[in-house]
Design a protein around this motif. Structure first.
Motif, PDB file in Angstrom:
ATOM      1  N   VAL A   3       0.813  -1.153   0.182  1.00  0.00           N
ATOM      2  CA  VAL A   3      -0.009   0.065   0.071  1.00  0.00           C
ATOM      3  C   VAL A   3       0.798   1.255   0.017  1.00  0.00           C
ATOM      4  CG1 VAL A   3      -1.855   1.292   1.257  1.00  0.00           C
ATOM      5  CG2 VAL A   3      -1.758  -1.263   1.116  1.00  0.00           C
ATOM      6  N   LEU A   4       0.599   2.131  -0.983  1.00  0.00           N
ATOM      7  CA  LEU A   4       1.448   3.314  -1.149  1.00  0.00           C
ATOM      8  C   LEU A   4       0.478   4.446  -0.300  1.00  0.00           C
ATOM      9  CD1 LEU A   4       4.200   4.854  -2.161  1.00  0.00           C
ATOM     10  CD2 LEU A   4       2.702   5.304  -4.155  1.00  0.00           C
ATOM     11  N   LEU A   5       1.015   4.967   0.590  1.00  0.00           N
ATOM     12  CA  LEU A   5       0.221   5.952   1.355  1.00  0.00           C
ATOM     13  C   LEU A   5       0.937   7.269   1.225  1.00  0.00           C
ATOM     14  CD1 LEU A   5      -1.869   6.736   3.633  1.00  0.00           C
ATOM     15  CD2 LEU A   5       0.048   6.138   5.230  1.00  0.00           C
ATOM     16  N   ALA A   6       0.005   8.216   0.507  1.00  0.00           N
ATOM     17  CA  ALA A   6       0.565   9.630   0.380  1.00  0.00           C
ATOM     18  C   ALA A   6      -0.151  10.410   1.308  1.00  0.00           C
ATOM     19  CB  ALA A   6       0.553   9.767  -1.147  1.00  0.00           C
ATOM     20  N   HIS A  40       4.506   4.607  -7.870  1.00  0.00           N
ATOM     21  CA  HIS A  40       3.229   3.835  -8.020  1.00  0.00           C
ATOM     22  C   HIS A  40       3.316   2.598  -8.661  1.00  0.00           C
ATOM     23  CE1 HIS A  40       2.766   4.097 -12.340  1.00  0.00           C
ATOM     24  NE2 HIS A  40       3.171   5.330 -12.259  1.00  0.00           N
ATOM     25  N   ARG A  41       4.532   2.087  -9.297  1.00  0.00           N
ATOM     26  CA  ARG A  41       4.702   0.863  -9.839  1.00  0.00           C
ATOM     27  C   ARG A  41       4.985  -0.382  -8.625  1.00  0.00           C
ATOM     28  NH1 ARG A  41       6.290   4.138 -13.827  1.00  0.00           N
ATOM     29  NH2 ARG A  41       5.329   4.241 -15.697  1.00  0.00           N
ATOM     30  N   GLN A  42       5.592   0.295  -7.633  1.00  0.00           N
ATOM     31  CA  GLN A  42       5.777  -0.684  -6.430  1.00  0.00           C
ATOM     32  C   GLN A  42       4.745  -0.793  -5.558  1.00  0.00           C
ATOM     33  OE1 GLN A  42       9.291   1.452  -5.342  1.00  0.00           O
ATOM     34  NE2 GLN A  42      10.138   1.264  -7.812  1.00  0.00           N
ATOM     35  N   ALA A  43       3.590  -0.456  -5.966  1.00  0.00           N
ATOM     36  CA  ALA A  43       2.505  -0.672  -5.105  1.00  0.00           C
ATOM     37  C   ALA A  43       1.390  -1.331  -5.498  1.00  0.00           C
ATOM     38  CB  ALA A  43       2.042   0.726  -4.671  1.00  0.00           C
ATOM     39  N   ASP A  44       0.264  -2.051  -4.657  1.00  0.00           N
ATOM     40  CA  ASP A  44      -0.875  -2.743  -5.403  1.00  0.00           C
ATOM     41  C   ASP A  44      -2.206  -1.881  -5.008  1.00  0.00           C
ATOM     42  OD1 ASP A  44       0.742  -5.307  -5.706  1.00  0.00           O
ATOM     43  OD2 ASP A  44       0.766  -5.326  -3.432  1.00  0.00           O
ATOM     44  N   LEU A  45      -2.049  -0.764  -4.351  1.00  0.00           N
ATOM     45  CA  LEU A  45      -2.966   0.220  -4.086  1.00  0.00           C
ATOM     46  C   LEU A  45      -2.370   1.403  -3.455  1.00  0.00           C
ATOM     47  CD1 LEU A  45      -6.633  -0.365  -2.987  1.00  0.00           C
ATOM     48  CD2 LEU A  45      -4.974   0.633  -0.869  1.00  0.00           C
ATOM     49  N   LEU A  46      -2.963   2.421  -3.832  1.00  0.00           N
ATOM     50  CA  LEU A  46      -2.756   3.874  -3.318  1.00  0.00           C
ATOM     51  C   LEU A  46      -3.941   4.442  -2.561  1.00  0.00           C
ATOM     52  CD1 LEU A  46      -1.183   6.464  -3.612  1.00  0.00           C
ATOM     53  CD2 LEU A  46      -2.429   6.948  -5.774  1.00  0.00           C
ATOM     54  N   LEU A  47      -3.114   4.850  -1.407  1.00  0.00           N
ATOM     55  CA  LEU A  47      -4.115   5.872  -0.603  1.00  0.00           C
ATOM     56  C   LEU A  47      -3.824   7.129  -0.834  1.00  0.00           C
ATOM     57  CD1 LEU A  47      -4.399   3.768   2.990  1.00  0.00           C
ATOM     58  CD2 LEU A  47      -6.164   4.223   1.391  1.00  0.00           C
ATOM     59  N   LEU A  48      -4.505   7.808  -1.335  1.00  0.00           N
ATOM     60  CA  LEU A  48      -4.059   9.206  -1.789  1.00  0.00           C
ATOM     61  C   LEU A  48      -4.893  10.352  -1.032  1.00  0.00           C
ATOM     62  CD1 LEU A  48      -2.502  11.210  -3.632  1.00  0.00           C
ATOM     63  CD2 LEU A  48      -4.338  10.701  -5.079  1.00  0.00           C
ATOM     64  N   ASP A  49      -3.956  10.964  -0.026  1.00  0.00           N
ATOM     65  CA  ASP A  49      -4.799  12.480   0.573  1.00  0.00           C
ATOM     66  C   ASP A  49      -4.835  13.321  -0.692  1.00  0.00           C
ATOM     67  OD1 ASP A  49      -5.112  14.325   2.537  1.00  0.00           O
ATOM     68  OD2 ASP A  49      -3.358  14.923   2.673  1.00  0.00           O
ATOM     69  N   LEU A  50      -5.822  14.162  -0.322  1.00  0.00           N
ATOM     70  CA  LEU A  50      -6.091  15.042  -1.474  1.00  0.00           C
ATOM     71  C   LEU A  50      -5.086  16.472  -1.028  1.00  0.00           C
ATOM     72  CD1 LEU A  50      -9.767  15.033  -2.555  1.00  0.00           C
ATOM     73  CD2 LEU A  50      -7.702  13.718  -3.583  1.00  0.00           C
ATOM     74  N   GLY A  51      -5.014  16.785   0.101  1.00  0.00           N
ATOM     75  CA  GLY A  51      -4.203  17.919   0.436  1.00  0.00           C
ATOM     76  C   GLY A  51      -2.778  17.784   0.610  1.00  0.00           C
ATOM     77  N   GLU A  59      -4.851  16.534  -9.097  1.00  0.00           N
ATOM     78  CA  GLU A  59      -4.023  16.504  -9.847  1.00  0.00           C
ATOM     79  C   GLU A  59      -2.986  15.288  -9.991  1.00  0.00           C
ATOM     80  OE1 GLU A  59      -3.980  18.629 -12.271  1.00  0.00           O
ATOM     81  OE2 GLU A  59      -2.193  18.319 -13.229  1.00  0.00           O
ATOM     82  N   VAL A  60      -2.572  14.853  -9.021  1.00  0.00           N
ATOM     83  CA  VAL A  60      -1.915  13.543  -8.783  1.00  0.00           C
ATOM     84  C   VAL A  60      -2.628  12.447  -9.432  1.00  0.00           C
ATOM     85  CG1 VAL A  60      -0.707  11.755  -7.385  1.00  0.00           C
ATOM     86  CG2 VAL A  60      -0.591  14.348  -6.736  1.00  0.00           C
ATOM     87  N   LEU A  61      -3.709  12.266  -9.142  1.00  0.00           N
ATOM     88  CA  LEU A  61      -4.816  11.011  -9.622  1.00  0.00           C
ATOM     89  C   LEU A  61      -4.888  11.433 -11.225  1.00  0.00           C
ATOM     90  CD1 LEU A  61      -6.620   8.892  -9.127  1.00  0.00           C
ATOM     91  CD2 LEU A  61      -8.302  10.458  -8.591  1.00  0.00           C
ATOM     92  N   ARG A  62      -5.115  12.491 -11.776  1.00  0.00           N
ATOM     93  CA  ARG A  62      -5.400  12.674 -13.087  1.00  0.00           C
ATOM     94  C   ARG A  62      -4.140  12.333 -13.982  1.00  0.00           C
ATOM     95  NH1 ARG A  62      -4.234  15.893 -17.068  1.00  0.00           N
ATOM     96  NH2 ARG A  62      -3.041  17.289 -15.807  1.00  0.00           N
ATOM     97  N   LYS A  63      -2.826  12.572 -13.232  1.00  0.00           N
ATOM     98  CA  LYS A  63      -1.637  12.059 -13.916  1.00  0.00           C
ATOM     99  C   LYS A  63      -1.212  10.758 -14.006  1.00  0.00           C
ATOM    100  CE  LYS A  63       0.878  16.308 -13.651  1.00  0.00           C
ATOM    101  NZ  LYS A  63       2.071  17.307 -13.336  1.00  0.00           N
ATOM    102  N   LEU A  64      -1.699  10.198 -12.699  1.00  0.00           N
ATOM    103  CA  LEU A  64      -1.500   8.686 -12.677  1.00  0.00           C
ATOM    104  C   LEU A  64      -2.424   7.803 -13.385  1.00  0.00           C
ATOM    105  CD1 LEU A  64      -0.318   6.429 -10.427  1.00  0.00           C
ATOM    106  CD2 LEU A  64      -2.631   6.563  -9.291  1.00  0.00           C
ATOM    107  N   ARG A  65      -3.467   8.453 -13.465  1.00  0.00           N
ATOM    108  CA  ARG A  65      -4.503   7.573 -14.449  1.00  0.00           C
ATOM    109  C   ARG A  65      -4.199   7.590 -15.945  1.00  0.00           C
ATOM    110  NH1 ARG A  65      -5.633   4.352 -11.507  1.00  0.00           N
ATOM    111  NH2 ARG A  65      -7.368   4.028 -10.203  1.00  0.00           N
TER     112      ARG A  65
END
Ligand code: CA
Length: 219
Positions: A3-6, A40-51, A59-65
């Motif tokens: 789990v990648l936790l941002a 992100h390539r080393q993760a199976d799931l991302l927990l993404l704080d918006l702030g 913006e992170v989500l848009r780029k990731l997608r």
């Protein structure tokens, strides 16, 4: 699951990391949006704080997608319906409003990964910081691609830190996990093992001392 936790807030990140770790996940915590895009390539799931401090989470989500279908659960403190709706439109799989209830977090993570269309690759339990690689299952450590030989205790200390990369782990916790009930006399021993580990890894940045608290693997 990796789990990648941002999350830029140390208190929130520490609590989430601990609960994920206790439930058998392998959390790696990062503070910035840029780190998500790098890792992100080393993760199976991302927990993404918006702030986040550098890039807005959306913006992170848009780029990731644009490059990845990684399952994403958005963490929002805003309780702001518009950012949640935008997040879901941009491809978030689910969202949680802070303060996060831990049981709910675990349930959502499970649901999201069950739904994920691409079956998860066999979960790798290798944690990377810079060019230091710790394979928790094979119990191997490599620096710059070269294997480093560690003693059982040195590996145990490093593994306890690497299993929550990016998050501080207290001395007490390390001693409990590595030495169990025998820790009464080992406070000094922990210092010796850390000194040895640092010398063997030869990467001063890989293990950080958190003064008056403990240690952290990775940045
Ligand atoms: Ca934040």
């Amino acid at each position: 699951m990796r789990v990648l936790l941002a999350e830029d807030d140390d208190g929130v990140a520490g609590a989430l990391t601990e609960v994920l770790y206790e439930h058998g996940h392998l959390p790696t915590r990062v503070r910035r949006g840029g780190d998500v895009l790098a890792r992100h390539r080393q993760a199976d799931l991302l927990l993404l704080d918006l702030g986040l401090p550098d890039l807005d989470g959306l913006e992170v989500l848009r780029k990731l997608r644009a490059v990845s279908g990684l399952p994403v659960v958005v963490l929002t403190a805003r309780g702001d319906e518009r950012s949640v709706v935008r997040g879901l439109r941009l491809g978030a799989d689910d969202y949680l409003v802070k303060p996060v209830r831990l049981a709910e977090l675990l349930a959502r993570i499970e649901a999201v990964t069950r739904r994920a269309t691409t079956p998860a690759a066999p979960a790798s339990r290798t944690v990377v910081a810079g060019d230091v690689e710790v394979d928790l299952d094979a119990r191997r450590v490599a620096v710059g691609g070269v294997e480093v030989r560690l003693t059982t205790k040195e590996f145990a200390v490093l593994a306890a830190l690497a299993a929550r990369a990016g998050t501080a782990v207290s001395r007490q916790q390390l001693m409990d996990e590595v030495w169990g009930d025998a820790y009464l006399a080992v406070s000094r021993s922990l210092d010796v093992h850390l000194t040895q580990l640092r010398a063997k890894l030869g990467r001063p940045g890989a293990l950080t001392t958190i003064r008056g608290f403990g240690y952290r693997f990775g940045d």
